[in-house]
Scaffold this motif. Structure first.
Motif, PDB file in Angstrom:
ATOM      1  N   ALA A 176      54.933  32.493  -8.548  1.00  0.00           N
ATOM      2  CA  ALA A 176      53.667  32.386  -7.821  1.00  0.00           C
ATOM      3  C   ALA A 176      52.882  33.696  -7.876  1.00  0.00           C
ATOM      4  O   ALA A 176      51.664  33.703  -8.085  1.00  0.00           O
ATOM      5  N   LEU A 177      53.582  34.818  -7.718  1.00  0.00           N
ATOM      6  CA  LEU A 177      52.906  36.106  -7.774  1.00  0.00           C
ATOM      7  C   LEU A 177      52.404  36.402  -9.175  1.00  0.00           C
ATOM      8  O   LEU A 177      51.288  36.903  -9.367  1.00  0.00           O
ATOM      9  N   VAL A 191      47.876  36.828 -13.188  1.00  0.00           N
ATOM     10  CA  VAL A 191      47.254  36.375 -14.438  1.00  0.00           C
ATOM     11  C   VAL A 191      45.850  35.847 -14.173  1.00  0.00           C
ATOM     12  O   VAL A 191      44.905  36.141 -14.913  1.00  0.00           O
ATOM     13  N   VAL A 192      45.671  35.086 -13.106  1.00  0.00           N
ATOM     14  CA  VAL A 192      44.349  34.565 -12.761  1.00  0.00           C
ATOM     15  C   VAL A 192      43.431  35.690 -12.300  1.00  0.00           C
ATOM     16  O   VAL A 192      42.221  35.669 -12.544  1.00  0.00           O
ATOM     17  N   ALA A 206      43.025  47.604 -13.293  1.00  0.00           N
ATOM     18  CA  ALA A 206      44.382  47.242 -12.872  1.00  0.00           C
ATOM     19  C   ALA A 206      44.564  47.228 -11.355  1.00  0.00           C
ATOM     20  O   ALA A 206      45.131  46.258 -10.818  1.00  0.00           O
ATOM     21  N   PRO A 207      44.125  48.260 -10.609  1.00  0.00           N
ATOM     22  CA  PRO A 207      44.314  48.195  -9.149  1.00  0.00           C
ATOM     23  C   PRO A 207      43.627  46.995  -8.506  1.00  0.00           C
ATOM     24  O   PRO A 207      44.182  46.386  -7.577  1.00  0.00           O
ATOM     25  N   TRP A 208      42.447  46.635  -8.994  1.00  0.00           N
ATOM     26  CA  TRP A 208      41.730  45.494  -8.432  1.00  0.00           C
ATOM     27  C   TRP A 208      42.422  44.187  -8.793  1.00  0.00           C
ATOM     28  O   TRP A 208      42.452  43.243  -7.988  1.00  0.00           O
ATOM     29  N   VAL A 243      47.562  39.713  -5.252  1.00  0.00           N
ATOM     30  CA  VAL A 243      48.299  39.604  -3.988  1.00  0.00           C
ATOM     31  C   VAL A 243      47.544  38.704  -3.013  1.00  0.00           C
ATOM     32  O   VAL A 243      48.149  37.866  -2.325  1.00  0.00           O
ATOM     33  N   VAL A 244      46.231  38.850  -2.944  1.00  0.00           N
ATOM     34  CA  VAL A 244      45.427  38.000  -2.045  1.00  0.00           C
ATOM     35  C   VAL A 244      45.539  36.531  -2.451  1.00  0.00           C
ATOM     36  O   VAL A 244      45.708  35.645  -1.600  1.00  0.00           O
TER      37      VAL A 244
END
Length: 212
Positions: free
Chosen positions: A76-77, A82-83, A189-191, A197-198
């Motif tokens: 799921a993570l 990927v999305v 990458a950070p975004w 995670v959201v």
């Protein structure tokens, strides 16, 4: 057929060179750095992708939430990350030109292409800017593709490519100021991680309303 295709290619390149030189003849050096970034269409596209992903992804049952399986959690993570990549690519791309060169936002960092390494910039059919130079250069940006630009009657991407090409060819047309490093933006990458995670939390814990 090949001869005709080659002739059309030569004619298109000539028309583009003439267009760039015509633009250079009326341009003046900007006093501030020039910035191209995702517009409202890109941000809406990214938001729609997120909403569709959350709506269509199978939500876990309450029993599985109480006893989560490591493999399912990892999957799921991972799918959320990927999305998150295309969403951030659509919504957060940025190209900045200052007196030193062109800053392009990449996955891990923002890269500077000095003017001395750029010979021309072209708009690709997929809406990205392709930088040509003495060494292989990356692509950047994500404008509306040419066919969509014709429908919307907006040639923002082509104008950006012509402007950058004119600046690469004529040093006196480049911005006179240097951009502050913080304004060029960090890598994506950070975004992507934050958005992933959201999305993961949304899929795991928000109530699931079927589309039917």
């Amino acid at each position: 057929m090949r001869a005709g295709r080659a002739e059309r290619g030569r004619q298109a390149r000539k028309e583009r060179r003439d267009r760039v030189e015509e633009l250079a003849g009326v341009m003046t050096a900007p006093e501030v750095p020039l910035v191209w970034r995702a517009g409202w269409r890109g941000r809406v596209t990214g938001a729609v992708i997120c909403a569709v992903f959350v709506a269509l992804t199978e939500h876990p049952a309450e029993a599985s939430l109480a006893h989560p399986q490591p493999g399912a959690l990892f999957y799921a993570l991972w799918t959320s990350l990927v999305v998150g990549f295309p969403c951030c690519w659509f919504a957060l791309w940025r190209v900045t030109a200052d007196r030193d060169g062109v800053y392009i936002r990449r996955l891990w960092s923002t890269r500077l292409l000095p003017w001395s390494t750029i010979t021309r910039v072209e708009m690709r059919r997929d809406g990205q800017l392709e930088f040509f130079g003495r060494t292989p250069e990356p692509m950047a940006g994500f404008f509306a593709p040419p066919w969509m630009s014709r429908v919307a009657r907006s040639d923002r991407g082509s104008r950006a490519a012509d402007t950058l090409s004119a600046m690469a060819l004529h040093g006196d047309l480049r911005p006179t100021a240097r951009v502050e490093r913080g304004l060029t933006g960090t890598g994506l990458a950070p975004w992507i991680i934050l958005l992933g995670v959201v999305l993961y939390l949304a899929v795991e814990f928000l109530p699931h309303w079927p589309l039917a």
